[in-house]
Design a protein around this motif. Structure first.
Motif, PDB file in Angstrom:
ATOM      1  N   GLN A 159      -9.541 -11.628  23.589  1.00 41.76           N
ATOM      2  CA  GLN A 159      -9.876 -11.871  22.184  1.00 41.76           C
ATOM      3  C   GLN A 159      -9.034 -13.021  21.630  1.00 41.76           C
ATOM      4  N   GLU A 160      -7.749 -13.018  21.922  1.00 42.29           N
ATOM      5  CA  GLU A 160      -6.865 -14.087  21.441  1.00 42.29           C
ATOM      6  C   GLU A 160      -7.304 -15.450  21.966  1.00 42.29           C
ATOM      7  N   VAL A 161      -7.633 -15.523  23.246  1.00 39.29           N
ATOM      8  CA  VAL A 161      -8.048 -16.796  23.852  1.00 39.29           C
ATOM      9  C   VAL A 161      -9.372 -17.270  23.245  1.00 39.29           C
ATOM     10  N   LEU A 162     -10.327 -16.349  23.078  1.00 40.14           N
ATOM     11  CA  LEU A 162     -11.616 -16.725  22.497  1.00 40.14           C
ATOM     12  C   LEU A 162     -11.443 -17.213  21.059  1.00 40.14           C
ATOM     13  N   GLU A 163     -10.666 -16.504  20.283  1.00 44.33           N
ATOM     14  CA  GLU A 163     -10.454 -16.911  18.888  1.00 44.33           C
ATOM     15  C   GLU A 163      -9.739 -18.254  18.810  1.00 44.33           C
ATOM     16  N   ALA A 164      -8.746 -18.464  19.666  1.00 43.63           N
ATOM     17  CA  ALA A 164      -8.020 -19.736  19.673  1.00 43.63           C
ATOM     18  C   ALA A 164      -8.939 -20.901  20.033  1.00 43.63           C
ATOM     19  N   ALA A 165      -9.949 -20.628  20.853  1.00 45.81           N
ATOM     20  CA  ALA A 165     -10.904 -21.663  21.247  1.00 45.81           C
ATOM     21  C   ALA A 165     -12.042 -21.808  20.234  1.00 45.81           C
ATOM     22  N   SER A 193      -9.388 -18.969  30.784  1.00 47.17           N
ATOM     23  CA  SER A 193      -8.473 -18.013  31.415  1.00 47.17           C
ATOM     24  C   SER A 193      -7.193 -18.689  31.880  1.00 47.17           C
ATOM     25  N   ALA A 194      -7.258 -19.970  32.180  1.00 46.08           N
ATOM     26  CA  ALA A 194      -6.066 -20.699  32.615  1.00 46.08           C
ATOM     27  C   ALA A 194      -5.110 -20.950  31.450  1.00 46.08           C
ATOM     28  N   ALA A 195      -5.615 -20.811  30.237  1.00 43.39           N
ATOM     29  CA  ALA A 195      -4.822 -21.135  29.054  1.00 43.39           C
ATOM     30  C   ALA A 195      -3.955 -19.981  28.559  1.00 43.39           C
ATOM     31  N   GLY A 196      -4.017 -18.822  29.203  1.00 40.70           N
ATOM     32  CA  GLY A 196      -3.233 -17.699  28.695  1.00 40.70           C
ATOM     33  C   GLY A 196      -3.299 -16.507  29.616  1.00 40.70           C
ATOM     34  N   LEU A 197      -3.165 -15.327  29.050  1.00 39.24           N
ATOM     35  CA  LEU A 197      -3.136 -14.091  29.824  1.00 39.24           C
ATOM     36  C   LEU A 197      -4.524 -13.488  30.049  1.00 39.24           C
TER      37      LEU A 197
END
Length: 146
Positions: A24-30, A50-54
């Motif tokens: 959720q964090e990665v999607l929202e950040a993008a 997925s490479a950008a975080g956990l």
């Protein structure tokens, strides 16, 4: 229209379960805040995210599968998630399913998850999900490849 069908597939992503907090964090950040945007992502996009975080690519693909099932059938995200976890990976598989087999598959998953508790869909419910998959076949023709 069935009460389970959604009229607006561009609704924002709901708060995902805690196990998906990194995704959720990665999607929202993008800037991906809707199911329709998530459904349109290609594998390379998910790999990059997925490479950008956990967040894991596998979990992002699972969420994209859910988003695509929703876009192709109009089913709400809870039903799409249930079907995916029961082994129905996409609208084509749902459209090809027999109602009794679908009831059995979903019932087996629910019994496993809830140790016998929770309702099992009946044949009418299974038929409505399959009908949603049949009605969405034309829309899925324009879906981007993985």
């Amino acid at each position: 229209m069935s009460p389970e069908r959604r009229s607006d597939q561009a609704d924002g992503l709901p708060r995902l379960p805690p196990t998906y907090r990194h995704e959720q964090e990665v999607l929202e950040a993008a800037g991906i805040r809707s199911w329709s945007r998530l459904a349109a992502l290609a594998d390379r996009d998910l790999d990059r995210l997925s490479a950008a975080g956990l967040a894991t690519a596998a979990r992002l693909r699972r969420l994209r599968g859910q988003a695509r099932m929703m876009a192709e059938t109009g089913l709400p995200h809870e039903v799409a998630a249930l079907l995916l976890h029961a082994g129905i990976p996409d609208a084509a598989s749902l459209a090809a399913a027999r109602p009794q087999d679908l009831v059995t598959q979903v019932g087996r998953l629910r019994r496993r998850l809830f140790r016998g508790a929770g309702g099992t869909p009946d044949l009418q419910q299974a038929r409505s999900w399959i009908a949603a998959a049949h009605s969405g076949r034309i829309r899925s023709q324009s879906r981007p490849p993985n």
